[in-house]
Enzyme design. Structure first.
Site, PDB file in Angstrom:
ATOM      1  N   GLN A   1     -70.399 -25.133 -85.086  1.00  0.00           N
ATOM      2  CA  GLN A   1     -69.935 -24.320 -86.221  1.00  0.00           C
ATOM      3  C   GLN A   1     -70.985 -24.196 -87.315  1.00  0.00           C
ATOM      4  OE1 GLN A   1     -66.562 -27.136 -86.839  1.00  0.00           O
ATOM      5  NE2 GLN A   1     -66.911 -26.763 -89.010  1.00  0.00           N
TER       6      GLN A   1
ATOM      7  N   LEU B   1     -65.628 -38.729 -95.807  1.00  0.00           N
ATOM      8  CA  LEU B   1     -64.277 -38.485 -96.317  1.00  0.00           C
ATOM      9  C   LEU B   1     -64.170 -38.724 -97.818  1.00  0.00           C
ATOM     10  CD1 LEU B   1     -62.176 -40.115 -93.431  1.00  0.00           C
ATOM     11  CD2 LEU B   1     -62.986 -37.756 -93.649  1.00  0.00           C
ATOM     12  N   HIS B   2     -63.331 -37.902 -98.457  1.00  0.00           N
ATOM     13  CA  HIS B   2     -63.045 -38.028 -99.887  1.00  0.00           C
ATOM     14  C   HIS B   2     -61.535 -37.913-100.065  1.00  0.00           C
ATOM     15  CE1 HIS B   2     -62.669 -33.698 -99.610  1.00  0.00           C
ATOM     16  NE2 HIS B   2     -63.935 -33.592 -99.202  1.00  0.00           N
TER      17      HIS B   2
ATOM     18  N   HIS C   1     -59.541 -35.280 -98.038  1.00  0.00           N
ATOM     19  CA  HIS C   1     -59.184 -35.656 -96.667  1.00  0.00           C
ATOM     20  C   HIS C   1     -58.018 -36.655 -96.668  1.00  0.00           C
ATOM     21  CE1 HIS C   1     -63.656 -34.744 -96.197  1.00  0.00           C
ATOM     22  NE2 HIS C   1     -63.126 -33.913 -95.333  1.00  0.00           N
TER      23      HIS C   1
ATOM     24  N   MET D   1     -64.821 -33.568 -90.504  1.00  0.00           N
ATOM     25  CA  MET D   1     -66.219 -33.824 -90.137  1.00  0.00           C
ATOM     26  C   MET D   1     -66.724 -35.090 -90.832  1.00  0.00           C
ATOM     27  SD  MET D   1     -67.980 -30.168 -89.539  1.00  0.00           S
ATOM     28  CE  MET D   1     -68.317 -29.775 -91.230  1.00  0.00           C
TER      29      MET D   1
ATOM     30  N   LYS E   1     -58.341 -25.744 -99.177  1.00  0.00           N
ATOM     31  CA  LYS E   1     -59.720 -25.641 -99.682  1.00  0.00           C
ATOM     32  C   LYS E   1     -60.528 -24.667 -98.822  1.00  0.00           C
ATOM     33  CE  LYS E   1     -63.888 -26.960-101.189  1.00  0.00           C
ATOM     34  NZ  LYS E   1     -64.730 -26.653-100.080  1.00  0.00           N
TER      35      LYS E   1
ATOM     36  N   SER F   1     -65.480 -31.814-102.074  1.00  0.00           N
ATOM     37  CA  SER F   1     -66.122 -31.361-100.844  1.00  0.00           C
ATOM     38  C   SER F   1     -67.175 -32.387-100.460  1.00  0.00           C
ATOM     39  CB  SER F   1     -66.796 -30.002-101.087  1.00  0.00           C
ATOM     40  OG  SER F   1     -67.708 -29.721-100.047  1.00  0.00           O
TER      41      SER F   1
ATOM     42  N   GLY G   1     -56.665 -28.283 -94.940  1.00  0.00           N
ATOM     43  CA  GLY G   1     -56.695 -28.070 -96.380  1.00  0.00           C
ATOM     44  C   GLY G   1     -56.779 -26.596 -96.742  1.00  0.00           C
TER      45      GLY G   1
HETATM   46  P1  AMP Z   1     -64.183 -30.981 -93.423  1.00  0.00           P
HETATM   47  O1  AMP Z   1     -64.430 -32.433 -93.205  1.00  0.00           O
HETATM   48  O2  AMP Z   1     -64.930 -30.400 -94.572  1.00  0.00           O
HETATM   49  O3  AMP Z   1     -64.317 -30.181 -92.148  1.00  0.00           O
HETATM   50  O4  AMP Z   1     -62.655 -30.853 -93.834  1.00  0.00           O
HETATM   51  C1  AMP Z   1     -61.649 -31.404 -93.035  1.00  0.00           C
HETATM   52  C2  AMP Z   1     -60.307 -30.961 -93.563  1.00  0.00           C
HETATM   53  O5  AMP Z   1     -60.144 -31.426 -94.905  1.00  0.00           O
HETATM   54  C3  AMP Z   1     -60.150 -29.440 -93.602  1.00  0.00           C
HETATM   55  O6  AMP Z   1     -58.832 -29.090 -93.219  1.00  0.00           O
HETATM   56  C4  AMP Z   1     -60.412 -29.128 -95.049  1.00  0.00           C
HETATM   57  O7  AMP Z   1     -59.805 -27.929 -95.484  1.00  0.00           O
HETATM   58  C5  AMP Z   1     -59.790 -30.333 -95.729  1.00  0.00           C
HETATM   59  N1  AMP Z   1     -60.338 -30.514 -97.086  1.00  0.00           N
HETATM   60  C6  AMP Z   1     -61.649 -30.522 -97.447  1.00  0.00           C
HETATM   61  N2  AMP Z   1     -61.763 -30.644 -98.788  1.00  0.00           N
HETATM   62  C7  AMP Z   1     -60.503 -30.680 -99.281  1.00  0.00           C
HETATM   63  C8  AMP Z   1     -59.947 -30.786-100.597  1.00  0.00           C
HETATM   64  N3  AMP Z   1     -60.728 -30.856-101.668  1.00  0.00           N
HETATM   65  N4  AMP Z   1     -58.612 -30.799-100.724  1.00  0.00           N
HETATM   66  C9  AMP Z   1     -57.803 -30.713 -99.631  1.00  0.00           C
HETATM   67  N5  AMP Z   1     -58.252 -30.632 -98.370  1.00  0.00           N
HETATM   68  C10 AMP Z   1     -59.593 -30.597 -98.186  1.00  0.00           C
END
Ligand code: AMP
Length: 286
Positions: free
Chosen positions: A67, A39-40, A43, A36, A155, A191, A153
């Site tokens: 969602q 990014l960090h 990601h 989404m 996470k 996050s 992830g």
């Molecule tokens: P999001 O942008 O929060 O929807 O996350 C996108 C993807 O990145 C998902 O598969 C998350 O599980 C993964 N992700 C988010 N934070 C982390 C993290 N700290 N370490 C590893 N993967 C992550």
């Protein structure tokens, strides 16, 4: 000399399919990293995971409205497209799919992908409809990109189990790879929502990882049952300044059913509220 490949920014499904097909025509495999945005390093580690397995990394960036619940942070969710593209380019990502809402949802959706069982507990009851939104949008993204592998992830551990279950049940010809959680140096799981935390909350937030480790130690040593250890750590989190502990539980690593003693792969999973931020985290305990 072969010029280094650049990041292709695509906005439409047709362009995405064209870009993926061009790589596959040269015998390459493609790994999709759905995100989404905002990014960090967490990601970025998924992009690196794709590279490490020999896949051409493709990332999607889409803040998926279906969602988010009506009282959740869809409008406030951080967005930084230019910054995201720069991070992806530096990480070696080759395709980024950043569609408008109209491209993802050109018509009212009459179809929903619903995974049962693994969605019954943990975040399920606290976020009604959330996993339907996730399973449906991830199915769409997988159908749109048709990658060889999808990277997710740990996470979001329950989400990872939901996706694995969906891909298995629907026989999608895609391998799902779960990647370890990337943490800040002090242990806080990275996050996109951490940027909501005030400096004081950021200090408090660290206790979540600490208490999960306390639970892990106690149940590994056999000093406490799982429910005793989690009850004591929930109290400690509230005393430390958390506003709410939605759950702090030890579950079977696959079924996500609560366990009272650890006899096989298990996971300590937690969801908390700190100010306006909902923080989730989990660690393995074997
Ligand atoms: P999001 O942008 O929060 O929807 O996350 C996108 C993807 O990145 C998902 O598969 C998350 O599980 C993964 N992700 C988010 N934070 C982390 C993290 N700290 N370490 C590893 N993967 C992550």
């Amino acid at each position: 000399m072969i010029m280094p490949e650049k990041l292709a920014i695509v906005r439409t499904v047709a362009e995405l399919r064209h870009a993926v097909a061009a790589y596959r025509a040269t015998g390459r495999t493609v790994g999709l990293v759905p995100t989404m945005g905002a990014l960090h390093e967490g990601h970025v580690s998924l992009v690196e995971g794709a590279l490490a397995r020999g896949d051409v990394p493709a990332t999607s960036i889409f803040v998926n409205p279906t969602q988010f619940g009506p009282t959740e942070d869809f409008s406030a969710y951080p967005r930084d497209e230019a910054g995201d593209f720069a991070k992806l380019e530096a990480a070696g990502c080759r395709i980024v799919f950043a569609p408008a809402k109209e491209e993802m949802y050109p018509a009212p959706m009459l179809t929903t992908v619903k995974v049962t069982g693994v969605t019954d507990g943990l975040c399920g009851p606290f976020r009604p409809g959330h996993f339907d939104g996730v399973a449906t949008v991830v199915s769409k993204l997988l159908m749109m990109a048709m990658p060889d592998r999808g990277y997710f992830g740990e996470k979001d551990y329950q989400q990872l189990q939901v996706i694995k279950t969906m891909v298995r049940d629907l026989a999608m010809p895609i391998e799902i790879v779960g990647m370890p959680t990337v943490r800040e140096p002090d242990g806080l799981a990275m996050s996109s929502r951490n940027r909501y935390l005030s400096p004081a909350e950021r200090t408090t937030a660290l206790q979540l990882y600490r208490e999960m480790n306390t639970v892990a130690q106690k149940v590994r040593d056999g000093r406490s049952s799982c429910s005793e250890a989690t009850a004591s750590s929930s109290k400690a989190l509230l005393a430390a300044g958390f506003d709410k502990v939605e759950y702090l539980t030890v579950v079977d690593a696959e079924s996500l059913q609560p366990v009272e003693t650890v006899a096989g792969p298990a996971r300590i999973v937690a969801a908390t509220r700190l100010g306006r931020t909902r923080l989730i985290d989990n660690i393995a305990v074997d």
